[in-house]
Design a protein around this motif. Structure first.
Motif, short mmCIF file in Angstrom:
data_model
loop_
_atom_site.label_atom_id
_atom_site.label_comp_id
_atom_site.label_asym_id
_atom_site.label_seq_id
_atom_site.Cartn_x
_atom_site.Cartn_y
_atom_site.Cartn_z
N LEU A 121 33.04 52.06 32.93
CA LEU A 121 33.85 50.77 32.41
C LEU A 121 35.03 50.61 33.16
O LEU A 121 35.18 49.27 33.65
CB LEU A 121 34.17 51.14 30.96
CG LEU A 121 33.26 50.99 29.78
CD1 LEU A 121 34.21 51.02 28.51
CD2 LEU A 121 33.01 49.43 29.98
N PHE A 122 35.82 51.57 33.48
CA PHE A 122 37.02 51.03 34.40
C PHE A 122 36.49 50.50 36.02
O PHE A 122 37.05 49.59 36.40
CB PHE A 122 37.92 52.44 34.73
CG PHE A 122 38.72 52.60 33.44
CD1 PHE A 122 38.83 53.91 32.72
CD2 PHE A 122 39.76 51.67 33.12
CE1 PHE A 122 39.21 53.78 31.63
CE2 PHE A 122 40.54 51.56 32.17
CZ PHE A 122 40.30 52.79 31.32
N LEU A 163 35.64 46.85 34.91
CA LEU A 163 36.67 46.09 34.90
C LEU A 163 37.52 45.68 36.14
O LEU A 163 37.91 44.77 36.32
CB LEU A 163 37.48 46.63 33.63
CG LEU A 163 36.85 46.49 32.38
CD1 LEU A 163 37.74 47.42 31.42
CD2 LEU A 163 36.83 45.32 31.93
N GLY A 207 35.52 43.44 38.25
CA GLY A 207 35.87 42.16 37.51
C GLY A 207 37.11 41.27 37.66
O GLY A 207 37.43 40.20 38.07
N GLY A 208 38.17 42.11 37.64
CA GLY A 208 39.64 41.56 37.77
C GLY A 208 39.88 41.19 39.30
O GLY A 208 40.40 40.21 39.56
N PHE A 220 32.06 51.48 24.96
CA PHE A 220 31.15 51.32 26.25
C PHE A 220 30.03 50.23 25.74
O PHE A 220 30.15 49.27 26.43
CB PHE A 220 30.33 52.52 26.65
CG PHE A 220 29.65 52.18 27.79
CD1 PHE A 220 28.11 51.99 27.83
CD2 PHE A 220 30.00 52.37 29.17
CE1 PHE A 220 27.35 51.84 28.84
CE2 PHE A 220 29.21 52.31 30.10
CZ PHE A 220 27.94 52.01 30.06
N THR A 254 31.81 46.92 25.15
CA THR A 254 32.25 46.09 26.24
C THR A 254 30.80 45.66 26.95
O THR A 254 30.70 44.36 27.34
CB THR A 254 32.85 47.08 27.14
OG1 THR A 254 33.85 47.47 26.53
CG2 THR A 254 33.68 46.13 28.40
N PHE A 273 34.89 34.60 31.28
CA PHE A 273 34.30 35.63 31.28
C PHE A 273 35.07 36.81 31.25
O PHE A 273 34.93 37.87 30.38
CB PHE A 273 33.40 35.79 32.47
CG PHE A 273 32.42 37.22 32.34
CD1 PHE A 273 32.51 38.04 33.44
CD2 PHE A 273 31.59 37.14 31.47
CE1 PHE A 273 31.91 39.22 33.38
CE2 PHE A 273 30.57 38.41 31.39
CZ PHE A 273 30.77 39.45 32.40
N LEU A 274 35.94 37.19 32.10
CA LEU A 274 37.06 37.97 32.23
C LEU A 274 37.91 38.43 31.05
O LEU A 274 37.90 39.46 30.61
CB LEU A 274 37.81 38.12 33.58
CG LEU A 274 38.67 39.33 33.80
CD1 LEU A 274 37.82 40.63 34.16
CD2 LEU A 274 39.78 39.12 35.00
N THR A 295 35.55 39.65 28.15
CA THR A 295 35.40 41.01 28.38
C THR A 295 36.69 41.89 28.23
O THR A 295 36.38 43.06 27.40
CB THR A 295 34.87 41.28 29.86
OG1 THR A 295 33.91 40.54 29.90
CG2 THR A 295 34.11 42.76 29.90
N LEU A 296 37.79 41.39 28.57
CA LEU A 296 38.90 42.37 28.29
C LEU A 296 39.33 42.10 26.68
O LEU A 296 39.87 43.39 26.31
CB LEU A 296 40.24 41.59 29.08
CG LEU A 296 39.76 42.19 30.58
CD1 LEU A 296 40.86 41.46 31.44
CD2 LEU A 296 40.07 43.70 30.85
N PHE A 333 37.38 44.97 25.21
CA PHE A 333 37.46 46.19 25.76
C PHE A 333 38.69 46.68 24.98
O PHE A 333 38.80 47.80 24.35
CB PHE A 333 37.49 46.22 27.19
CG PHE A 333 38.08 47.60 27.68
CD1 PHE A 333 39.37 47.53 28.37
CD2 PHE A 333 37.39 48.52 27.36
CE1 PHE A 333 39.71 48.94 28.69
CE2 PHE A 333 37.64 49.88 28.22
CZ PHE A 333 38.80 49.91 28.73
#
Lengths: 170, 225, 193
Positions: free
Chosen positions: A101-102, A105, A108-109, C47, C50, C130-131, C134-135, C138
């Motif tokens: 997951l990290f 992310l 993506g970031g 998991f 997300t 999108f980001l 997702t965040l 999460f």
């Protein structure tokens, strides 16, 4: 499951009950008895987790067989109590889930910051997820080699013993 | 099936084996959508329709559904029924639809319909299954209405407020004000009140069961001494 | 940036998935008898939420919106979630059979966990990129895991208390949960809306 038993190192041992299904020389194959994560034993309620489970891979008990070194001459059909270090569970879960997951992310970031386009970020995240999963595999192998994850044989189960103390089945 | 068995289905669904108070399933809408009796009633009815329809369908096709694919098939059937109810409510009960919002599609993940499909409709003929789904759903409606009523009376002093708005002008007569507005305990209509009301009502049902001489159902009590 | 961070804190704490939005209550009651099972379930759900939110966002944008199939959202989302759970199971098995041994039991139940579908529907309503979506997912699932672990800690202590028989099990757990919900209401001061 039984309440945690504190050991000298300060970590707790989670006990679970499993049944011996096959014996091959020095290795016994066990099937776990707890079939649901609802906290109740094989006598599951309305969860839908049974012998065939929810039709998914993880819920078919046969898929969760695990090997155990056969110390005391176990025979097929015996019920034994195995123990797992509870820190091992957390480590396992973090390796399997947090790492991918990290990575996803982070990827993506970075993509969003660099390009700001949704489709690109999507692709970057998938790439991050993939590489995170590979890293998780490496991490899992390392944990495996250190023997942290394997269940240990504790004792044979008493005749009426179930996962819950005080709720012995007759 | 004999009349006795039908009576058992009705009694079990409505009260004895009540989905919320005895089986402790379907907790999410039971606490989220019970800020007033009307909301609880509306939510319950929507769920009851979905349960009756999906039980009917599953029972009709039960011989064709194999063990391996049964859960995905059940979920799909419930999802299809939920979509129908969602669209119907959007069209004909728009105010209630806006209040219930998210929780109409969330009927799909409500443990109660799936549990009844698995425990009953998968093994029983069409008519008993339909009745089981219907009366379990009506029992669910009763439970939600009671929780909603308790929260509403203590929280805002009214009962069935906005009934005419949400259910139709015919229900105007049901709107009551039982306590002055400023005597309300705001917490009851906020999230903590949902947990508190449900917990205390489960205890109330256990008391009633005890008085009637029945065994207390300790569903979900595993693991807690 | 500040609004973004506040949005994430809001998703995790202020509008907590369990204590404010009432999602995921079946697992909240069922899995929190021990801290380790709660933590395992929380991580697994994080998991799945997300990953499935990522997939749901893509499906909403490129399938449902593009072809005007909005009414099929419930059916497609639940299918996506079921597939996400299958995907998770298969990948964990591939990644490490031993990990699968330990973590596998939590996964099937996540399919019918209202939190997964609920978070997906929420982020579609929010019309986020999108980001951000997702965040949001999460952060919401981290809030879920946090509350699960806290509640499990409380329930482990509860085992040592003398609870009247009528209250044993779910009722006393609900009452404790209401107190926890009250405590979390203290976060509402951080709200941006």
């Amino acid at each position: 499951m039984t309440p945690p038993i504190a050991s000298a190192t300060g970590s707790h041992t989670i006990e679970g009950i499993a049944r011996v299904v096959r014996v091959e020389g020095l290795v016994a194959w066990l099937e776990p008895e707890q079939t649901t994560s609802c906290g109740s034993c094989a006598s599951a309620g309305a969860c839908g987790a049974g012998a065939t489970g929810l039709g998914t891979v993880a819920s078919r008990i046969a898929a969760r067989r695990f090997p155990l070194d056969n110390p005391g001459g176990l025979t097929v059909g015996e019920r034994v109590v195995v123990g797992v270090d509870d820190r091992a569970l957390i480590k396992a879960a973090l390796t399997a889930y947090a790492l991918p997951l990290f990575a996803a992310l982070a990827a993506g970031g970075l993509a969003q910051g660099a390009y700001g386009s949704d489709p690109l970020t999507l692709v970057a995240m998938l790439g991050g997820l993939g590489s995170g999963l590979l890293a998780a595999r490496a991490g899992a192998r390392r944990l495996d080699r250190r023997g942290d994850l394997a269940p240990r044989f504790l004792r044979r189960a008493r005749p009426g013993e179930t996962c819950h103390p005080g709720q012995e089945e007759t | 099936m004999s009349t006795g068995q039908y009576k058992t289905i009705v009694k079990d669904g409505l009260w004895d084996n009540n989905g919320v108070f005895s089986m402790l399933l379907g907790m999410c809408p039971a606490m989220a959508m019970t800020t007033s009796a009307t909301n609880g009633f509306g939510m319950g009815l929507a769920t009851a329709v979905v349960m009756a329809a999906s039980s009917l369908l599953v029972a009709a096709f039960r011989s064709r559904i194999t063990q391996e694919i049964r859960i995905p098939v059940y979920i799909l059937i419930v999802a299809a029924m939920v979509t129908l109810v969602d669209l119907a409510m959007n069209a004909w009960m728009h105010e209630l639809y806006k209040v219930l919002g998210l929780f109409i599609p969330l009927i799909v993940s409500n443990c109660l319909p799936l549990a009844r499909l698995e425990a009953f409709a998968a093994k029983s003929p069409v008519l008993p299954s339909f009745l089981d789904g219907l009366f379990m759903g009506l029992g669910f409606t009763i439970a939600l209405t009671v929780i909603g009523a308790v929260r509403e009376i203590i929280g805002s002093g009214t009962l069935f407020a906005d009934a005419s708005l949400l259910l139709g002008p015919a229900f105007k007569a049901m709107e009551l004000r039982l306590l002055p507005a400023d005597m309300g305990v705001l917490m009851m209509i906020l999230p903590p009140g949902g947990f508190l009301a449900t917990g205390l009502l489960v205890v109330a049902k256990r008391l009633l069961d005890l008085r009637a001489g029945k065994e207390i159902q300790m569903a979900g009590a595993h693991g807690v001494a | 940036m500040k609004e973004f961070v506040l949005m994430l804190i809001g998703a995790a704490l202020v509008n907590n998935v369990i204590l404010a939005r009432f999602l995921g209550l079946c697992s909240f009651m069922g899995v929190t008898t021990r801290i380790d099972t709660a933590a395992g379930m929380g991580l697994a759900t994080t998991f799945v939420i997300t990953v499935s939110s990522m997939a749901d966002w893509a499906v909403q944008r490129y399938l449902l919106d593009a072809y005007g199939l909005g009414f099929l959202r419930t059916v497609t989302f639940i299918l996506v979630i079921a597939s996400a759970v299958q995907f998770t199971e298969m990948t964990i098995r591939k990644v490490s059979p031993t990990l699968f041994q330990m973590l596998g039991i939590y996964l099937p139940l996540i399919t019918t966990n209202c939190a997964v579908l609920g978070v997906a529907l929420l982020l579609v309503e929010g019309h986020m990129g999108f980001l951000a979506a997702t965040l949001f997912a999460f952060a919401s699932s981290l809030g879920y895991s946090l509350v699960m672990v806290i509640f499990a800690g409380l329930r482990e202590r509860l085992v040592l208390a003398q609870v009247p028989r009528l209250f044993a099990g779910p009722p006393i757990a609900f009452i404790v949960a209401s107190l926890l919900a009250m405590a979390f209401m203290g976060f509402s001061g951080i709200s941006t809306s």
